[in-house]
Design a protein around this motif. Sequence first.
Motif, PDB file in Angstrom:
ATOM      1  N   ILE A   1      -8.179  -6.257 -48.958  1.00 12.08           N
ATOM      2  CA  ILE A   1      -6.830  -6.005 -49.464  1.00 12.08           C
ATOM      3  C   ILE A   1      -6.737  -6.301 -50.960  1.00 12.08           C
ATOM      4  N   GLY A   2      -7.210  -7.498 -51.356  1.00 10.91           N
ATOM      5  CA  GLY A   2      -7.035  -7.910 -52.746  1.00 10.91           C
ATOM      6  C   GLY A   2      -7.901  -7.161 -53.727  1.00 10.91           C
ATOM      7  N   TRP A   3      -9.206  -7.073 -53.436  1.00  7.35           N
ATOM      8  CA  TRP A   3     -10.127  -6.450 -54.382  1.00  7.35           C
ATOM      9  C   TRP A   3     -10.210  -4.939 -54.210  1.00  7.35           C
ATOM     10  N   VAL A   4     -10.509  -4.504 -52.982  1.00  6.79           N
ATOM     11  CA  VAL A   4     -10.758  -3.071 -52.761  1.00  6.79           C
ATOM     12  C   VAL A   4      -9.491  -2.246 -52.967  1.00  6.79           C
ATOM     13  N   PHE A   5      -8.368  -2.672 -52.392  1.00  7.47           N
ATOM     14  CA  PHE A   5      -7.165  -1.835 -52.429  1.00  7.47           C
ATOM     15  C   PHE A   5      -6.233  -2.164 -53.594  1.00  7.47           C
ATOM     16  N   VAL A   6      -6.071  -3.444 -53.952  1.00 10.94           N
ATOM     17  CA  VAL A   6      -5.127  -3.787 -55.014  1.00 10.94           C
ATOM     18  C   VAL A   6      -5.773  -3.657 -56.391  1.00 10.94           C
ATOM     19  N   ILE A   7      -6.913  -4.317 -56.606  1.00  3.00           N
ATOM     20  CA  ILE A   7      -7.535  -4.309 -57.934  1.00  3.00           C
ATOM     21  C   ILE A   7      -8.291  -3.006 -58.191  1.00  3.00           C
ATOM     22  N   GLU A   8      -9.179  -2.628 -57.281  1.00  5.48           N
ATOM     23  CA  GLU A   8      -9.986  -1.424 -57.477  1.00  5.48           C
ATOM     24  C   GLU A   8      -9.289  -0.149 -57.024  1.00  5.48           C
ATOM     25  N   LYS A   9      -8.110  -0.281 -56.421  1.00  5.05           N
ATOM     26  CA  LYS A   9      -7.330   0.886 -55.969  1.00  5.05           C
ATOM     27  C   LYS A   9      -8.185   1.822 -55.109  1.00  5.05           C
ATOM     28  N   GLY A  10      -8.731   1.239 -54.038  1.00  4.48           N
ATOM     29  CA  GLY A  10      -9.601   2.011 -53.154  1.00  4.48           C
ATOM     30  C   GLY A  10      -8.910   3.106 -52.393  1.00  4.48           C
ATOM     31  N   TYR A  11      -7.594   3.196 -52.500  1.00  5.11           N
ATOM     32  CA  TYR A  11      -6.838   4.256 -51.824  1.00  5.11           C
ATOM     33  C   TYR A  11      -6.707   5.511 -52.688  1.00  5.11           C
TER      34      TYR A  11
ATOM     35  N   ILE B   1      -6.077  10.505 -49.037  1.00  2.19           N
ATOM     36  CA  ILE B   1      -6.264   9.942 -47.702  1.00  2.19           C
ATOM     37  C   ILE B   1      -7.735   9.684 -47.385  1.00  2.19           C
ATOM     38  N   ILE B   2      -8.642  10.482 -47.946  1.00  2.00           N
ATOM     39  CA  ILE B   2     -10.067  10.335 -47.599  1.00  2.00           C
ATOM     40  C   ILE B   2     -10.639   9.003 -48.083  1.00  2.00           C
ATOM     41  N   PRO B   3     -10.544   8.643 -49.381  1.00  2.00           N
ATOM     42  CA  PRO B   3     -11.060   7.319 -49.775  1.00  2.00           C
ATOM     43  C   PRO B   3     -10.310   6.174 -49.106  1.00  2.00           C
ATOM     44  N   THR B   4      -9.032   6.384 -48.778  1.00  2.00           N
ATOM     45  CA  THR B   4      -8.278   5.335 -48.078  1.00  2.00           C
ATOM     46  C   THR B   4      -8.896   5.045 -46.717  1.00  2.00           C
ATOM     47  N   LEU B   5      -9.175   6.108 -45.941  1.00  2.00           N
ATOM     48  CA  LEU B   5      -9.763   5.915 -44.615  1.00  2.00           C
ATOM     49  C   LEU B   5     -11.179   5.357 -44.708  1.00  2.00           C
ATOM     50  N   VAL B   6     -11.948   5.812 -45.684  1.00  4.03           N
ATOM     51  CA  VAL B   6     -13.328   5.336 -45.830  1.00  4.03           C
ATOM     52  C   VAL B   6     -13.347   3.839 -46.132  1.00  4.03           C
ATOM     53  N   ASN B   7     -12.515   3.393 -47.066  1.00  2.32           N
ATOM     54  CA  ASN B   7     -12.490   1.974 -47.426  1.00  2.32           C
ATOM     55  C   ASN B   7     -11.878   1.120 -46.326  1.00  2.32           C
ATOM     56  N   PHE B   8     -10.890   1.678 -45.596  1.00  4.90           N
ATOM     57  CA  PHE B   8     -10.316   0.931 -44.480  1.00  4.90           C
ATOM     58  C   PHE B   8     -11.345   0.759 -43.374  1.00  4.90           C
ATOM     59  N   GLY B   9     -12.078   1.825 -43.074  1.00  2.98           N
ATOM     60  CA  GLY B   9     -13.128   1.731 -42.049  1.00  2.98           C
ATOM     61  C   GLY B   9     -14.225   0.759 -42.438  1.00  2.98           C
ATOM     62  N   SER B  10     -14.566   0.741 -43.718  1.00  7.15           N
ATOM     63  CA  SER B  10     -15.579  -0.218 -44.177  1.00  7.15           C
ATOM     64  C   SER B  10     -15.083  -1.650 -44.023  1.00  7.15           C
TER      65      SER B  10
END
Length: 387
Positions: free
Chosen positions: A45-55, A332-341
């Motif tokens: 949540i903190g690094w992948v989605f908030v800082i690196e904007k994995g979505y 949606i594609i990078p969001t699902l990939v990072n969530f699955g990871s």
Amino acid sequence: MGMSTFKNIFLSKFVYKTAKLDIPESKKVGILYRVVQLCVIGYVIGWVFVIEKGYQAVEESIQSSVITKVKGVVSINSSTTGLSLWGPEDYVIPPHGEANFFITTSVTEIPNQTLTKCAESDTVLDGRCSDHDDCPPGETVTAGHGIKTGRCLKKNRNDTGTCEIHGWCPCEEGQKSDVLEKAENFTIYIKNFIRFPRFSFSKSNIRETQDKTYLKKCKYDELVHPYCPIFRLGDIINKTGHRFQDIAQAGGAIGILINWDCNLDIGSSQCHPKYSFIRLDLNTTVNSITTFNFRYARYYKNATGHDYRTLFKVYGIRFHIMVHGKAGKFNIIPTLVNFGSGVGLLGVGSYFCDLVLLYIIKYRDEYRKRKYESIKADRPRCIWVLT
């Protein structure tokens, strides 16, 4: 193998199998398991989605165009040519506003050169001579100013002389350079247009404002005017950690970096450039042979139609404007990939806890027996029938 065997194999493919769960009643292992899970969740949540904007889908292939304009006028009081006035058309090379350009800060001027015969400069090693044999006619003076005529010119009989040459005379004789006073007050207007083709997004570094006089009165300041595209020359040099007067004597190379980091989910109004300034060449001094200079000439005709010229040896600062950037937008594609990871990483907690239970805790042998069960299959008996 009979039909029943094939039938059993076929039906086994449609049987659901589940893993056996062991529940060790250990608070320490349970706390370790939750701590590892919380670390994984915090990382996702903190690094992948908030800082690196994995979505977001990200594009770094920025398309850019840069136009520059330098302004400022200075006077030079030269001992050889007197008082002269220099404007951007004189000290900016090339004058038509490219991303890489040169600003003259110091100049040596040799006026009224004509094509004739004269003595080579004694600072040129290949031009020195002891007699006429050292000056073969028709030979070019290496790193010199002309072609040897065959004569060796001496002031005194026992002195070392210099070859007579045919070239633009008089030659350079170590004339003193004249510094463009107050050149640090020149202003550089940098107009930058960028585009991210994947998102069809375009923007420029000029602030959107209804005040038509904004560009006429603002100068870039990181705190007061961070979006003003007009830079004072002296401020640019100071931000590289060097003094303008030092670099003006010998010249140098300065990089102006424009970085665009755009989050298009927020909106284009929040996409702004950030500027940084670095010195690209090695630290040089006035006495260094690696000074940044070159020569050019302006040609004229006198009243009798003969050509003459003024030679300029200029020192200055070469600017390189480099544009980098990236843009991101929800996909949606990078969001699902990072969530699955991230979900897969939650299994790390079970792995660490198994290591503790199998190799560290006091009752590790008992846990190992319960986790791994060995089943020995009976060897089949073969019955031979003799007839």
